[in-house]
Enzyme design. Structure first.
Site, PDB file in Angstrom:
ATOM      1  N   ASP A   1      54.628  83.238  82.937  1.00 52.04           N
ATOM      2  CA  ASP A   1      54.663  81.540  83.246  1.00 52.04           C
ATOM      3  C   ASP A   1      55.888  81.228  84.144  1.00 52.04           C
ATOM      4  OD1 ASP A   1      54.267  78.958  82.745  1.00 52.04           O
ATOM      5  OD2 ASP A   1      54.657  78.647  80.484  1.00 52.04           O
TER       6      ASP A   1
ATOM      7  N   ASP B   1      47.019  73.382  81.739  1.00 49.06           N
ATOM      8  CA  ASP B   1      47.318  73.081  80.478  1.00 49.06           C
ATOM      9  C   ASP B   1      46.248  72.235  79.782  1.00 49.06           C
ATOM     10  OD1 ASP B   1      49.453  74.654  80.232  1.00 49.06           O
ATOM     11  OD2 ASP B   1      50.884  73.052  80.884  1.00 49.06           O
TER      12      ASP B   1
HETATM   13  C1  DGJ Z   1      53.168  75.983  80.082  1.00 49.39           C
HETATM   14  C2  DGJ Z   1      51.929  76.868  79.919  1.00 49.39           C
HETATM   15  O1  DGJ Z   1      51.124  76.235  80.710  1.00 49.39           O
HETATM   16  C3  DGJ Z   1      51.701  76.451  78.524  1.00 49.39           C
HETATM   17  O2  DGJ Z   1      50.397  77.268  78.101  1.00 49.39           O
HETATM   18  C4  DGJ Z   1      52.684  77.103  77.592  1.00 49.39           C
HETATM   19  O3  DGJ Z   1      52.810  78.680  77.855  1.00 49.39           O
HETATM   20  C5  DGJ Z   1      54.010  76.540  77.966  1.00 49.39           C
HETATM   21  N1  DGJ Z   1      54.362  76.469  79.256  1.00 49.39           N
HETATM   22  C6  DGJ Z   1      55.048  77.052  77.199  1.00 49.39           C
HETATM   23  O4  DGJ Z   1      56.585  76.535  77.404  1.00 49.39           O
END
Ligand code: DGJ
Length: 729
Positions: A478, A548
């Site tokens: 991430d 997301d």
């Molecule tokens: C952003 C990601 O897109 C989410 O899926 C998740 O992993 C969060 N970060 C966790 O902080």
């Protein structure tokens, strides 16, 4: 051989199955001039298109009117300072402070295969499937050589381009702009096609009619970004999925970029792509070279769909690497939307037990397993397992999961550091920052200065040690902020302008080490959802978290925009709980499954907490994934209808490469009453063959399905979906 040079006409001709690309050497100085890019030509008789003899607009280069020539000539790789006042690819500053560049043709080389680009992701090919051309231009005053690199893929309508700038002079030169490619074409009333968005609204499709002057798509965020995709298309009026011309340009790069067009006074359209020159200044000492990223160009005269399928095939066969590219990936369940930071071993094992019963194959532990990470304000950088939450650490969790028959996957965000972390307290100088200012925070975190060898080494050792400590078979990498306050305490003042690009190179270096050291690892890139969905990242990970926003209806648009360029096998997509955490919308579980199937497919919910009715559908959905994933991963994608355009329904089709079957997914976004049923015209079938629709038992001719259409039963309610499986008989 797809590349030739005609010594008589001095024209280079690059051929793919359906396209030709021609440029030539101008006689008086050796300027490299573009002639043609479009449908395939039998011969190279297009030299006249440069119109160098047509006074007064483009007179031959002569002493009196040289600037008129420079201002109109269609340059393959225009350079700054000499009097072409349009946007150009290359700008320098010499030790003495001068910026004029004028490079002429020196020599060329044609060969089979394709060379890798030093330090950068790029498409690859063997001697059997591609041919490459290097054309060298030199400026003898500055001592600079520009090597233009072209590759044609012989069974795909794609051509790649990049440039390598070599300092062969005696003095240091500073590159203040070094783009990858340029295309000068006559304006044909083009519109610019681009993908724009925001967090949770990534890659919306946008058309803009080109006007005179400069316009484009840019990122100055240090990453490719949620907001803008490093892609630009030129489309002719009335473009559809099946009709009209499109030129696609996609930059294989994950940092600041520009993709720009300029319509000139003579109605020429100049398109350029490359690293954004914003805050870019690269010191090139004598003997050194700078490699630009690669642009992938695709031309189609048969609408957008054919461009899309070329990008899909190219990326699946010539960009993505590693064993997972061609393998069915395990159906995963990720605990992020299920628990956020509020989990411990028992909670994860409860989810895992229920998931295993339903046929799910891997549990991914998301953010919150390390250091003092009880919320998103702290602990990034402290990559040591929190044993309060996870007694026995990662190894125990992995063993317990493996005992349940599940694989174990892990989330990390290795490029970041929280101000409230042991790492930052010990190394406050390791964050990217401008001395004397506190760097701006985003999600309460800073970006680590990976351009410093000791920082990169530290991060790499942590990653390696974590992944060696347990049976971890998947990583979600991430990256939850963009770059600001540019400054590296490891670079001298004259090299601070290299930081953006060096940062991207360092990320590539880390990911390269990761995939080489752990060759069987399944890597999924992610950046606050889909903020790093670019072709560069695909060189390292076969899949990228798309957004997301897991609401299935919003995903229709996001996935449509993403699939314009990216194969479905790369699009991270999960079934999540409802009401959706971000949208508050409730969509039937079945529809959520159908939409996630058009991606990697997985779950992002608390399987112990959802309704029994939804849970009961999971085994069927997992079976659906196993049945269709080969088709989804490898097949040809056709966009049949878009709710973005019609406001009512969405429909896509995936055809097996061997033509034996196809899957049509129809989503009725808005219900309606008192209308006849819809017909959807299918594509890519064999007109003379018969197809049976598995769900209804009906048979139809391929011609009927394509020209008259597949009847789609009306569904009762919003957000309902249906699949139609066509079997060729
Ligand atoms: C952003 C990601 O897109 C989410 O899926 C998740 O992993 C969060 N970060 C966790 O902080």
């Amino acid at each position: 051989m797809g590349i030739s040079y005609n010594e008589k006409t001095r024209i280079f001709k690059l051929d793919t199955p359906n396209t030709s690309y021609c440029f030539g050497v101008e006689d008086s100085f050796g300027y490299l001039l573009h002639h043609y890019y479009g449908r395939r030509l039998a011969a190279d008789g297009v030299g006249y298109l440069t119109r160098t003899g047509e006074y007064p607009f483009t007179p031959d280069r002569n002493g009196r009117e040289k600037l008129s020539f420079l201002n109109a000539a269609p340059f393959e790789y225009p350079m700054g300072g000499m009097g072409d006042f349009r946007e150009h690819c290359l700008e320098i500053r010499t030790r003495e402070g001068y910026n004029t560049l004028e490079a002429g043709f020196r020599d060329y080389e044609i060969r089979r295969g394709k060379r890798p680009l030093a330090g950068l992701p790029a498409t690859f090919g063997t001697e059997a499937d591609c041919a490459s051309l290097t054309v060298r231009l030199t400026d003898d005053v500055v001592g600079l050589t520009v090597e233009l690199e072209y590759t044609v893929f012989e069974d795909l309508d794609a051509i790649t381009r990049s440039a390598r700038i070599c300092n062969q002079g005696k003095g240091t030169v500073w590159l203040t702009k070094a783009l990858s490619a340029c295309l000068d074409e006559e304006d044909r009333d083009f519109s610019m096609l681009s993908l724009h968005g925001a967090w949770a609204r990534e890659r919306g499709i946008q058309y803009r009619k080109l006007g005179y002057g400069r316009q484009g798509v840019f990122s100055e965020r240090g990453v490719s970004s949620h907001q803008d995709q490093p892609f630009l298309g030129l489309t002719t009026p009335g473009i559809t999925q099946t009709q009209g011309e499109v030129y696609g340009f996609h930059l294989v790069y994950s940092g600041n970029f520009e993709a720009q067009t300029e319509v000139s006074q003579f109605n020429m359209t100049r398109t350029l792509l490359g690293i954004n020159p914003y805050n870019f200044c690269w010191e090139l000492k004598p003997g050194e070279a700078f490699q630009t990223p690669e642009v992938v160009m695709v031309y189609s005269c048969a609408g957008l769909g054919s461009m899309t399928r070329t990008y899909h095939d190219l990326y699946r066969r010539h960009l993505i690497r590693g064993p997972w590219r061609d393998r069915k990936r395990p159906v995963l369940i990720n605990n992020w939307e299920a628990t956020h930071f509020d989990f411990d071993l028992e909670k994860l094992l409860d989810i895992a037990r229920e998931a295993a019963k339903a046929g799910i194959e891997m549990l991914v532990m998301d953010d919150g397993w390390f250091g003092n990470r009880f919320d998103d304000n702290r602990a990034l950088g402290d990559w040591f397992v929190n044993e309060e939450k996870l007694p026995g650490g990662l190894d125990r969790l992995a063993r317990e999961l493996n005992g349940l028959g599940l694989k174990f996957g892990l989330w990390i965000e290795p490029e970041m550091v929280s101000p409230d972390s042991d790492l930052f307290r010990s190394h406050p100088d390791w964050a990217i920052q401008t001395p004397g200012r506190e760097p701006g925070r985003c999600r309460n975190q800073y970006v680590l200065d990976l351009t410093r060898a000791e920082v990169l080494e530290y991060v790499w050792q942590r990653i390696r040690s974590i992944l060696s400590s347990a049976n971890i078979e998947y990583v979600k990498w991430d990256m939850n902020r963009q770059l600001s306050d540019l400054g590296s305490l490891g670079l001298p003042p004259r090299r601070q302008g290299e930081l953006y690009h060096r940062y991207v190179l360092a990320v590539y270096e880390l990911q390269e080490r990761l995939v080489r050291t752990f060759p069987n690892l399944l890597l999924e890139n992610c950046s606050g959802g889909g903020g790093r969905f670019d072709p560069g990242m695909l060189y390292y990970s076969p899949q990228i978290w798309c957004s997301d926003n897991t609401d299935a209806v919003e995903r229709l648009k996001i996935q449509e925009g993403t699939a314009l360029l990216y194969p479905l096998s790369t699009i991270g997509a999960h079934v999540s709980d409802c009401p959706n955490h971000y949208m508050g919308r409730t969509v039937p579980f079945e529809t959520r499954g159908h939409v996630a199937l058009a991606g990697t497919f997985g779950y992002e919910l608390d399987v112990t907490g959802i309704s029994g009715e939804d849970r009961a559908q999971i085994p069927g959905q997992v079976a659906m994934y196993h049945r269709y994933n080969d088709l989804v991963r490898e097949g040809d994608y056709y966009r049949l209808a878009s709710c973005r355009e019609n406001g009512a329904y969405d429909c896509w089709q995936i055809n097996a490469k061997d033509g034996s079957q196809a899957l049509v997914t129809y989503v009725q976004v808005m219900s309606r009453v008192n209308f006849p049923s819809r017909r959807v015209r299918l594509e890519g079938l064999e007109p003379g063959k018969t197809y049976r629709v598995e769900q209804t038992g009906q048979t139809y001719g391929g011609d009927v399905l394509m020209y008259a259409g597949l009847p789609v039963e009306p569904l009762s309610g919003d957000f309902r979906s249906r699949q139609y499986t066509l079997i060729r008989i």
